[in-house]
Design a protein around this motif. Structure first.
Motif, PDB file in Angstrom:
ATOM      1  N   ALA A 127      26.749  22.504 -55.409  1.00 21.73           N
ATOM      2  CA  ALA A 127      26.293  23.157 -53.910  1.00 21.73           C
ATOM      3  C   ALA A 127      26.401  22.061 -53.044  1.00 21.73           C
ATOM      4  N   VAL A 128      26.370  22.409 -51.754  1.00 23.69           N
ATOM      5  CA  VAL A 128      26.655  21.584 -50.673  1.00 23.69           C
ATOM      6  C   VAL A 128      25.271  21.917 -49.432  1.00 23.69           C
ATOM      7  N   THR A 129      24.511  20.949 -49.201  1.00 22.26           N
ATOM      8  CA  THR A 129      23.476  21.078 -48.188  1.00 22.26           C
ATOM      9  C   THR A 129      23.632  20.097 -47.036  1.00 22.26           C
ATOM     10  N   VAL A 130      23.218  20.470 -46.192  1.00 25.28           N
ATOM     11  CA  VAL A 130      22.957  19.391 -44.727  1.00 25.28           C
ATOM     12  C   VAL A 130      21.537  19.037 -44.705  1.00 25.28           C
ATOM     13  N   ASP A 131      21.240  17.726 -44.599  1.00 26.36           N
ATOM     14  CA  ASP A 131      19.848  17.178 -44.099  1.00 26.36           C
ATOM     15  C   ASP A 131      20.179  16.577 -42.936  1.00 26.36           C
ATOM     16  N   ILE A 132      18.868  16.569 -42.059  1.00 27.39           N
ATOM     17  CA  ILE A 132      18.965  16.235 -40.759  1.00 27.39           C
ATOM     18  C   ILE A 132      17.827  15.183 -40.316  1.00 27.39           C
ATOM     19  N   PRO A 163      16.747  18.437 -58.821  1.00 31.92           N
ATOM     20  CA  PRO A 163      16.450  19.079 -60.241  1.00 31.92           C
ATOM     21  C   PRO A 163      16.948  20.586 -60.324  1.00 31.92           C
ATOM     22  N   ARG A 164      17.374  21.115 -59.646  1.00 37.11           N
ATOM     23  CA  ARG A 164      17.935  22.540 -59.693  1.00 37.11           C
ATOM     24  C   ARG A 164      19.339  22.478 -60.043  1.00 37.11           C
ATOM     25  N   MET A 165      20.169  21.600 -59.705  1.00 35.68           N
ATOM     26  CA  MET A 165      21.726  21.440 -60.014  1.00 35.68           C
ATOM     27  C   MET A 165      22.412  20.551 -59.341  1.00 35.68           C
ATOM     28  N   ARG A 166      23.601  20.425 -59.440  1.00 33.87           N
ATOM     29  CA  ARG A 166      24.231  19.164 -58.591  1.00 33.87           C
ATOM     30  C   ARG A 166      24.488  19.777 -57.272  1.00 33.87           C
ATOM     31  N   VAL A 167      23.940  18.868 -56.309  1.00 37.75           N
ATOM     32  CA  VAL A 167      23.713  19.492 -54.932  1.00 37.75           C
ATOM     33  C   VAL A 167      24.152  17.881 -54.146  1.00 37.75           C
ATOM     34  N   PHE A 174      21.064  24.950 -47.306  1.00 36.57           N
ATOM     35  CA  PHE A 174      22.343  24.992 -48.063  1.00 36.57           C
ATOM     36  C   PHE A 174      23.544  25.391 -46.736  1.00 36.57           C
ATOM     37  N   VAL A 175      24.672  24.931 -46.773  1.00 32.96           N
ATOM     38  CA  VAL A 175      25.627  25.501 -46.188  1.00 32.96           C
ATOM     39  C   VAL A 175      26.277  26.985 -46.223  1.00 32.96           C
ATOM     40  N   GLN A 176      26.359  27.579 -45.463  1.00 34.46           N
ATOM     41  CA  GLN A 176      26.734  28.738 -45.676  1.00 34.46           C
ATOM     42  C   GLN A 176      28.259  28.992 -45.211  1.00 34.46           C
TER      43      GLN A 176
END
Length: 257
Positions: free
Chosen positions: A27-32, A109-113, A64-66
């Motif tokens: 999964a891909v996320t953004v953090d600011i 801890p949920r998955m590879r992010v 999460f990136v949509q």
């Protein structure tokens, strides 16, 4: 030489039979890292996580990136937590840049992010409001951020280092003062971001030695209180896009190199 991509018959056949489930899910996320100056101190925007993992912990805003670009995801997350929207003025003036990517296998801890972090830096950002997945949102002095969820403490440290470097090599600090300002007001911005007291004389000399950084308006500001002496001169931002020579961060008792 092919200049545009168009799937050949063989390639279309390959794509039709391609199974992404044959590879580990990522999964891909953004953090600011959103920074502003309040009451003369550098603050970071933090949220209180409303759900697991790290429920109740402070964290950087993100998600999460949509079906969107990374930049659009960062702007969306920032807007959700600040209550601002593009076109409302302040958000459009935010300095937003990609910081770096973080992908250690155990960071979530949920998955590879994999997270793509952004630095958002702007003056006079308003009181935040929590987004849909946060229990609260608040501005916190950077030296009081404390322990954060995930690897957000490391991301914050990298964001602070980037912001402090931006003030060394660019005129970004002039965005945090009025259209006309004194050198003392500009020095207060540098002191807040760098977290250092700066020698007034050395700072004044260094600022005026950088071509195009500031230019004199020919006017003076009113004196503060009943003090005597000359009135401080007023300046405006110059046309420089990079500072050369750079204003390097403090290194010793003189306050500025």
């Amino acid at each position: 030489m092919r200049t545009t991509w168009e799937a050949s018959v063989d390639e279309r056949t390959f794509l039709e039979g391609y199974d992404p489930a044959g590879f580990p899910a990522v999964a891909v996320t953004v953090d600011i890292v959103a920074l502003t100056i309040r009451d003369g101190r550098l603050h970071v925007l933090l949220v209180e996580r409303g759900g697991h993992p790290f429920a109740g912990w402070r964290a950087l805003p993100g998600g999460f990136v949509q079906d969107e670009t990374l930049d659009a995801a960062a702007l969306r997350e920032l807007a959700e937590e600040t209550g601002l929207r593009p076109g409302e003025g302040v958000l459009d003036r935010v300095h937003l840049e990609q910081l770096r990517s973080y992908g250690d296998p155990g960071r979530d801890p949920r998955m590879r992010v994999v997270s793509v972090a952004y630095l958002a830096f702007a003056p006079s950002l308003p009181d935040p409001r929590a987004g849909t997945d946060a229990a609260g949102a608040f501005w916190v002095p950077v030296d009081e951020a404390g322990e954060l969820a995930f690897d957000h403490a490391a991301i914050l440290a990298d964001g602070l280092d980037r912001a402090r470097a931006k003030l060394e090599y660019t005129p970004l600090a002039t965005a945090f003062v009025g259209p006309e300002f004194t050198i003392a007001e500009l020095r207060a911005v540098y002191a807040a971001v760098w977290g250092e007291e700066l020698h007034a004389g050395n700072f004044h000399r260094k600022v005026l030695s950088v071509p195009g950084f500031v230019e004199s308006t020919g006017e003076t500001a009113p004196r503060a209180g009943e003090r005597g002496g000359p009135k401080p001169r007023l300046y405006r931002a110059g046309d420089a896009r990079l500072l050369h020579p750079a204003l390097l961060r403090p290194a010793g008792e003189d306050g500025i190199r």
